[in-house]
Scaffold this active site. Structure first.
Site, mmCIF file in Angstrom:
data_model
loop_
_atom_site.group_PDB
_atom_site.id
_atom_site.type_symbol
_atom_site.label_atom_id
_atom_site.label_comp_id
_atom_site.label_asym_id
_atom_site.label_seq_id
_atom_site.Cartn_x
_atom_site.Cartn_y
_atom_site.Cartn_z
ATOM 1 N N ARG A 73 13.025 8.145 -25.274
ATOM 2 C CA ARG A 73 12.015 8.854 -24.054
ATOM 3 C C ARG A 73 10.741 9.016 -24.651
ATOM 4 O O ARG A 73 10.574 8.690 -25.827
ATOM 5 C CB ARG A 73 12.868 10.311 -23.867
ATOM 6 N N GLN A 76 7.007 13.358 -27.807
ATOM 7 C CA GLN A 76 7.262 13.620 -29.318
ATOM 8 C C GLN A 76 8.612 14.534 -29.518
ATOM 9 O O GLN A 76 9.502 14.784 -28.741
ATOM 10 C CB GLN A 76 5.751 14.201 -29.883
ATOM 11 N N VAL A 77 8.335 15.442 -30.662
ATOM 12 C CA VAL A 77 9.673 16.139 -31.109
ATOM 13 C C VAL A 77 9.555 17.449 -30.199
ATOM 14 O O VAL A 77 8.627 18.244 -29.693
ATOM 15 C CB VAL A 77 9.190 16.775 -32.483
ATOM 16 N N LEU A 163 8.899 18.114 -20.761
ATOM 17 C CA LEU A 163 9.254 17.129 -19.859
ATOM 18 C C LEU A 163 9.332 15.697 -21.061
ATOM 19 O O LEU A 163 8.602 15.629 -21.985
ATOM 20 C CB LEU A 163 8.340 16.560 -19.111
ATOM 21 N N CYS A 193 6.052 19.315 -29.122
ATOM 22 C CA CYS A 193 5.389 18.157 -28.378
ATOM 23 C C CYS A 193 4.319 17.600 -29.143
ATOM 24 O O CYS A 193 3.418 17.045 -28.519
ATOM 25 C CB CYS A 193 5.161 18.655 -26.977
#
Length: 229
Positions: A73, A76-77, A163, A193
């Site tokens: 996706r 980030q994390v 998201l 993120c």
């Protein structure tokens, strides 16, 4: 136009769910009905394509270890855990008649409408996908003041929904996660993120007591409505 099939999967492990939606997308045809899967996951960190290993700050071995899953996706994390409504729209965007940028906007709008159903005002922050709330008054209706402070673009805000999407041959998978009533401590182990110090909140921590099932049902309805052609 085929009707969208909505499935509530309950609590399911992350990796087999990711593999299932990837297989669904790889094998679907132009006539395959779109689906929305709603679920929650056991504690799991997931890394997006832009994820950096050093954004997982610490993750001790032993009983407190949380698995880290590499994904395809965007983003980030992030963290998934019980008490979070996760939704995976499996849509044919070409058939629906809009592109990725609008798809992301509609995803965010569905989250905002879900929060509004609970009396909470969700906000977008330019350049930072997801939905945020004012920490001092999550029920205030006033828009955020722009421009944000470049030294601290999230000052006074908490992230309540994340998201992370993938689009393959015009078809979407992965999706969004809205925090309802979670153990938020694992977010302290990561830069959510990719943002150092970004505070993550859930509905419970801002004073909204609501069950997972209710939020899941409202979120699924809003996604079905806002993602319509």
């Amino acid at each position: 136009m085929n009707q969208t099939i909505i499935q509530n999967l309950g609590q399911v492990a992350y990796l087999p769910t990711m593999e299932a939606m990837q297989a669904f997308t790889d094998t679907r045809t132009d006539d395959t009905p779109d689906e929305i899967w709603v679920c929650q996951h056991p504690p799991t960190f997931t890394q997006g394509l832009a994820g950096k290993a050093d954004h997982v700050l610490f993750n001790p071995p032993g009983p407190d270890h949380i698995p880290v899953v590499q994904t395809n996706r965007g983003g980030q994390v992030t963290y998934h855990g019980p008490g979070q409504v996760v939704a995976y729209p499996l849509l044919n965007l070409k058939r629906r008649g809009y592109f990725v940028k609008e798809y992301v906007y509609r995803l965010e709008e569905a989250i905002i409408r879900t929060l509004a159903h609970l009396g909470v005002t969700g906000h977008r922050v330019a350049g930072a996908p997801g939905i945020y709330v004012r920490l001092d008054d999550p029920f205030a209706h006033a828009a955020l003041t722009e421009p944000r402070d470049p030294r601290d673009p999230f000052k006074g805000l908490g992230k309540i929904a994340a998201l992370g999407i993938k689009v393959s041959r015009h078809c979407t998978y992965h999706g969004m996660a809205l925090n309802v009533a979670m153990d938020l401590s694992p977010y302290g182990r990561i830069n959510p993120c990719g943002y150092n110090g970004l505070r993550t909140v859930d509905l419970a921590s801002i004073g909204v007591q609501v069950g997972w099932d209710e939020v899941a049902a409202v979120q699924a309805h809003e996604l079905d409505l806002r993602l319509a052609p």
